[in-house]
Structure formats: structure tokens, C-alpha cells
Design a protein around this motif. Structure first.
Motif, PDB file in Angstrom:
ATOM      1  N   MET A   1       7.882 -12.227   0.199  1.00  0.00           N
ATOM      2  CA  MET A   1       6.495 -12.703   0.227  1.00  0.00           C
ATOM      3  C   MET A   1       5.809 -12.342  -1.084  1.00  0.00           C
ATOM      4  SD  MET A   1       3.535 -11.937   3.050  1.00  0.00           S
ATOM      5  CE  MET A   1       4.528 -12.713   4.317  1.00  0.00           C
ATOM      6  N   ARG A   2       4.998 -13.260  -1.583  1.00  0.00           N
ATOM      7  CA  ARG A   2       4.292 -13.017  -2.842  1.00  0.00           C
ATOM      8  C   ARG A   2       3.259 -11.912  -2.662  1.00  0.00           C
ATOM      9  NH1 ARG A   2       6.181 -15.791  -7.384  1.00  0.00           N
ATOM     10  NH2 ARG A   2       4.054 -15.998  -8.161  1.00  0.00           N
ATOM     11  N   ALA A   3       3.114 -11.070  -3.681  1.00  0.00           N
ATOM     12  CA  ALA A   3       2.132  -9.979  -3.649  1.00  0.00           C
ATOM     13  C   ALA A   3       0.798 -10.456  -4.201  1.00  0.00           C
ATOM     14  CB  ALA A   3       2.648  -8.803  -4.471  1.00  0.00           C
ATOM     15  N   SER A   4      -0.280  -9.923  -3.651  1.00  0.00           N
ATOM     16  CA  SER A   4      -1.619 -10.279  -4.114  1.00  0.00           C
ATOM     17  C   SER A   4      -2.109  -9.260  -5.144  1.00  0.00           C
ATOM     18  CB  SER A   4      -2.589 -10.324  -2.928  1.00  0.00           C
ATOM     19  OG  SER A   4      -2.784  -9.020  -2.413  1.00  0.00           O
ATOM     20  N   ASP A   5      -3.192  -9.605  -5.830  1.00  0.00           N
ATOM     21  CA  ASP A   5      -3.788  -8.672  -6.801  1.00  0.00           C
ATOM     22  C   ASP A   5      -4.250  -7.398  -6.107  1.00  0.00           C
ATOM     23  OD1 ASP A   5      -3.375 -10.555  -8.747  1.00  0.00           O
ATOM     24  OD2 ASP A   5      -5.395 -11.392  -8.637  1.00  0.00           O
ATOM     25  N   ALA A   6      -4.809  -7.538  -4.896  1.00  0.00           N
ATOM     26  CA  ALA A   6      -5.291  -6.361  -4.170  1.00  0.00           C
ATOM     27  C   ALA A   6      -4.139  -5.421  -3.831  1.00  0.00           C
ATOM     28  CB  ALA A   6      -6.005  -6.796  -2.889  1.00  0.00           C
ATOM     29  N   ALA A  39       4.627  -6.980 -10.998  1.00  0.00           N
ATOM     30  CA  ALA A  39       5.364  -7.372  -9.791  1.00  0.00           C
ATOM     31  C   ALA A  39       4.773  -8.656  -9.199  1.00  0.00           C
ATOM     32  CB  ALA A  39       5.325  -6.257  -8.754  1.00  0.00           C
ATOM     33  N   ARG A  40       5.657  -9.485  -8.666  1.00  0.00           N
ATOM     34  CA  ARG A  40       5.220 -10.752  -8.070  1.00  0.00           C
ATOM     35  C   ARG A  40       5.438 -10.799  -6.556  1.00  0.00           C
ATOM     36  NH1 ARG A  40       4.003 -14.331 -11.992  1.00  0.00           N
ATOM     37  NH2 ARG A  40       4.787 -13.912 -14.098  1.00  0.00           N
ATOM     38  N   THR A  41       6.283  -9.921  -6.035  1.00  0.00           N
ATOM     39  CA  THR A  41       6.590  -9.946  -4.610  1.00  0.00           C
ATOM     40  C   THR A  41       6.471  -8.552  -4.010  1.00  0.00           C
ATOM     41  OG1 THR A  41       8.960  -9.523  -4.909  1.00  0.00           O
ATOM     42  CG2 THR A  41       8.224 -11.825  -5.001  1.00  0.00           C
ATOM     43  N   HIS A  42       6.402  -8.487  -2.660  1.00  0.00           N
ATOM     44  CA  HIS A  42       6.376  -7.205  -1.965  1.00  0.00           C
ATOM     45  C   HIS A  42       7.653  -6.420  -2.238  1.00  0.00           C
ATOM     46  CE1 HIS A  42       3.324  -8.951   1.137  1.00  0.00           C
ATOM     47  NE2 HIS A  42       2.719  -8.427   0.085  1.00  0.00           N
ATOM     48  N   GLY A  43       8.775  -7.133  -2.347  1.00  0.00           N
ATOM     49  CA  GLY A  43      10.046  -6.464  -2.596  1.00  0.00           C
ATOM     50  C   GLY A  43      10.079  -5.721  -3.915  1.00  0.00           C
ATOM     51  N   GLU A  44       9.297  -6.164  -4.894  1.00  0.00           N
ATOM     52  CA  GLU A  44       9.216  -5.471  -6.170  1.00  0.00           C
ATOM     53  C   GLU A  44       8.243  -4.301  -6.117  1.00  0.00           C
ATOM     54  OE1 GLU A  44       8.142  -9.034  -8.339  1.00  0.00           O
ATOM     55  OE2 GLU A  44       9.996  -8.910  -9.490  1.00  0.00           O
ATOM     56  N   VAL A  49       6.771   3.003  -4.628  1.00  0.00           N
ATOM     57  CA  VAL A  49       6.121   4.088  -3.882  1.00  0.00           C
ATOM     58  C   VAL A  49       6.972   4.574  -2.718  1.00  0.00           C
ATOM     59  CG1 VAL A  49       3.791   3.367  -4.511  1.00  0.00           C
ATOM     60  CG2 VAL A  49       4.867   2.391  -2.491  1.00  0.00           C
ATOM     61  N   ARG A  50       8.239   4.152  -2.691  1.00  0.00           N
ATOM     62  CA  ARG A  50       9.099   4.498  -1.564  1.00  0.00           C
ATOM     63  C   ARG A  50       9.288   6.000  -1.434  1.00  0.00           C
ATOM     64  NH1 ARG A  50      14.393   1.353  -1.906  1.00  0.00           N
ATOM     65  NH2 ARG A  50      13.063  -0.339  -1.148  1.00  0.00           N
ATOM     66  N   ASP A  51       9.330   6.723  -2.571  1.00  0.00           N
ATOM     67  CA  ASP A  51       9.552   8.167  -2.544  1.00  0.00           C
ATOM     68  C   ASP A  51       8.256   8.961  -2.613  1.00  0.00           C
ATOM     69  OD1 ASP A  51       8.979   7.345  -5.093  1.00  0.00           O
ATOM     70  OD2 ASP A  51      10.362   8.724  -6.072  1.00  0.00           O
ATOM     71  N   LEU A  52       7.123   8.287  -2.388  1.00  0.00           N
ATOM     72  CA  LEU A  52       5.820   8.953  -2.437  1.00  0.00           C
ATOM     73  C   LEU A  52       5.186   8.951  -1.049  1.00  0.00           C
ATOM     74  CD1 LEU A  52       4.443   7.371  -5.721  1.00  0.00           C
ATOM     75  CD2 LEU A  52       5.527   9.598  -5.446  1.00  0.00           C
ATOM     76  N   VAL A  54       2.981   7.793   0.954  1.00  0.00           N
ATOM     77  CA  VAL A  54       1.973   6.749   1.145  1.00  0.00           C
ATOM     78  C   VAL A  54       2.194   6.098   2.509  1.00  0.00           C
ATOM     79  CG1 VAL A  54       3.469   5.159  -0.107  1.00  0.00           C
ATOM     80  CG2 VAL A  54       1.104   4.539   0.293  1.00  0.00           C
ATOM     81  N   PRO A  55       1.171   5.979   3.341  1.00  0.00           N
ATOM     82  CA  PRO A  55       1.345   5.315   4.633  1.00  0.00           C
ATOM     83  C   PRO A  55       1.539   3.822   4.453  1.00  0.00           C
ATOM     84  CG  PRO A  55      -0.967   5.801   4.262  1.00  0.00           C
ATOM     85  CD  PRO A  55      -0.210   6.443   3.130  1.00  0.00           C
ATOM     86  N   GLY A  56       2.152   3.168   5.417  1.00  0.00           N
ATOM     87  CA  GLY A  56       2.323   1.726   5.378  1.00  0.00           C
ATOM     88  C   GLY A  56       3.767   1.323   5.529  1.00  0.00           C
ATOM     89  N   SER A  57       4.019   0.039   5.527  1.00  0.00           N
ATOM     90  CA  SER A  57       5.360  -0.511   5.687  1.00  0.00           C
ATOM     91  C   SER A  57       5.804  -1.140   4.396  1.00  0.00           C
ATOM     92  CB  SER A  57       5.348  -1.545   6.811  1.00  0.00           C
ATOM     93  OG  SER A  57       4.447  -2.582   6.488  1.00  0.00           O
ATOM     94  N   ALA A  58       6.887  -1.913   4.457  1.00  0.00           N
ATOM     95  CA  ALA A  58       7.430  -2.550   3.262  1.00  0.00           C
ATOM     96  C   ALA A  58       6.452  -3.527   2.657  1.00  0.00           C
ATOM     97  CB  ALA A  58       8.742  -3.262   3.602  1.00  0.00           C
ATOM     98  N   ALA A  59       5.594  -4.123   3.474  1.00  0.00           N
ATOM     99  CA  ALA A  59       4.580  -5.034   2.960  1.00  0.00           C
ATOM    100  C   ALA A  59       3.228  -4.344   3.043  1.00  0.00           C
ATOM    101  CB  ALA A  59       4.553  -6.323   3.786  1.00  0.00           C
TER     102      ALA A  59
END
Length: 248
Positions: A1-6, A39-44, A49-52, A54-59
């Protein structure tokens, strides 16, 4: 999925918190911040922040858009210069200068440096035209500036990776032109005072952690002294009991 500026800005804020807490060094921070803004996508974004903590999921969930104060005060004014020319030499535009609506950079077997991090802007939209003939032009903008790159490289390089949409109210900088046997690059860096603030914050956090470790070591040494004292006291009482039995 494409990532947004926010979402990109949310990842950038997580990275800023991480470097302030000493979880990242400045080199790692610069690399990840640049990757976040390109970065252009959530995957990027996710691996940054995977090793930090931070709360949340992959997206990452879209946060409230950041509206940085101070952009309005940096719009308007008389341009400092409209040209930068380097023929077998170099030129610099940096510090508190005012960028015109149209700025032209020309290098012939030379180099030019255009730093917009401390600059004012004549208008909210500015265009920087770069013509590098067997030379180079390096443009530096701070995170948050709306940057678009559309130049052409012929037997040379015109780096388009620095083109990133910016924050609400930020200036829009368009970089265009031609690189012939030369190169034009655009990079994003923190302002000097922000970099200094993060460095001081990291130093403060490290100092606090050192003091905590010292206090823990002192407490541990005190506990060990108490244990040794109790052991000696137990041995003394045991020896005294043995002597009394022998006397009896």
C-alpha cells in the motif's frame, strides 16, 4: 500500500525521539530519516522503526498532520541573489540568505553549494535551475520542505531521490535543469540548531543513564558490604558458641 505524507512524518517523529533517547546514533538517524522521506510504500517504512519501541502495526496509522510553526515568517523578502556561477571554481549560498522565485546555478568544471536550511524564501514557490557542465551542484533542504526534482542527466547524474512532499504551509522548491558530464544532487538534513539540540539531548540522556548506573553500582556495593558484614557476624557468633561449648 502506498504511504502518505502524514505516515512518513509519523515515522520521522519516531526516529527523532529515538535519537533523542540515545537509541540511534546520528549516522543511523540520518540514513533512516532520508529513507523515511523517500519511502513510497508501507513496506519501506516499516523496517525503519521495527527495532524501536513504537506502537502500531506494519501499516502505521495516519496521525494528525504536523503544522510546523515558523514557515510563514520565512516567506517574503528581497532576494539576496538570483545567480550562482562557478567556472573552474566554486560558489556557495548558505546561511540566512533569501531565495528568489527563480534561481539559476551554472557550473563549468566547478562546484556549487546551495543550502536552504536557514534561508528565507521570496515566495512560497521557488524554482532552482541547475546547469552542471563537467561540474556539480549540491542542494540541501531541511525535512518538511516540499521538494520536486525534474532535471535531466546526460552522461552525468541528476538525482531525483530528494524529491519529497512536505509539511502544510512549507515552501515548494522545484529543482530542474541539465547535468552534462556533471551531477546535481538534492539531500535533506536537519537544521544546525535542531541537530545540535538532538545531540545535546542525547548527551543529557546518556549522562542521566550513567548517573543511574553509578547509583545502582553504589547500591550494589553497599548491599554486598552488608552481606559480608552479616557473614562475619555469623562466623563470630558461631566461633563464640564453639568456645563456650569447649569451656563447658
Amino acid at each position: 500500500m502506498r504511504a502518505s505524507d502524514a505516515e512518513r512524518e509519523r515515522i520521522a517523529e519516531v526516529l527523532r525521539e529515538a535519537v533523542a533517547e540515545g537509541r540511534l546514533d546520528m549516522e543511523e538517524f540520518d540514513e533512516r530519516l532520508n529513507a523515511a522521506y523517500t519511502a513510497r510504500t508501507h513496506g519501506e517504512l516499516e523496517p525503519l522503526v521495527r527495532d524501536l519501541p513504537v506502537p502500531g502495526s506494519a501499516a502505521p496509522a495516519p496521525p494528525t498532520p504536523v503544522d510546523r510553526t515558523g514557515w510563514r515568517e520565512r516567506i517574503g523578502g528581497t532576494p539576496t541573489s538570483r545567480w550562482g556561477i562557478a567556472i573552474m571554481g566554486g560558489f556557495q549560498r548558505k546561511g540566512t540568505w533569501t531565495v528568489p522565485r527563480r534561481f539559476t546555478a551554472f557550473t563549468l568544471m566547478g562546484g556549487g553549494e546551495i543550502d536552504l536550511r536557514e534561508a528565507r524564501f521570496e515566495d512560497r514557490e521557488v524554482v532552482i535551475r541547475c546547469f552542471a557542465l563537467m561540474g556539480g551542484v549540491q542542494i540541501t533542504v531541511e525535512p518538511g520542505v516540499d521538494t520536486h526534482v525534474s532535471g535531466i542527466g546526460i552522461m552525468g547524474g541528476f538525482d531525483h531521490s530528494g524529491g519529497v512532499e512536505g509539511e502544510p504551509g512549507a515552501p515548494r522548491v522545484t529543482v530542474t535543469g541539465l547535468a552534462l558530464f556533471g551531477g546535481v544532487g538534492v539531500e535533506r538534513k536537519l537544521r544546525k540548531e535542531e541537530h545540535k539540540r538532538l545531540k545535546e539531548e542525547r548527551r543529557r540522556v546518556k549522562a542521566e543513564r550513567r548517573n543511574e548506573l553509578r547509583a545502582e553500582r553504589r547500591e550494589l556495593r553497599g548491599a554486598r558490604r552488608d552481606e559480608r558484614h552479616e557473614e562475619r557476624e555469623e562466623r563470630r557468633l558461631s566461633l563464640e558458641k564453639e568456645r563456650r561449648r569447649d569451656d563447658y
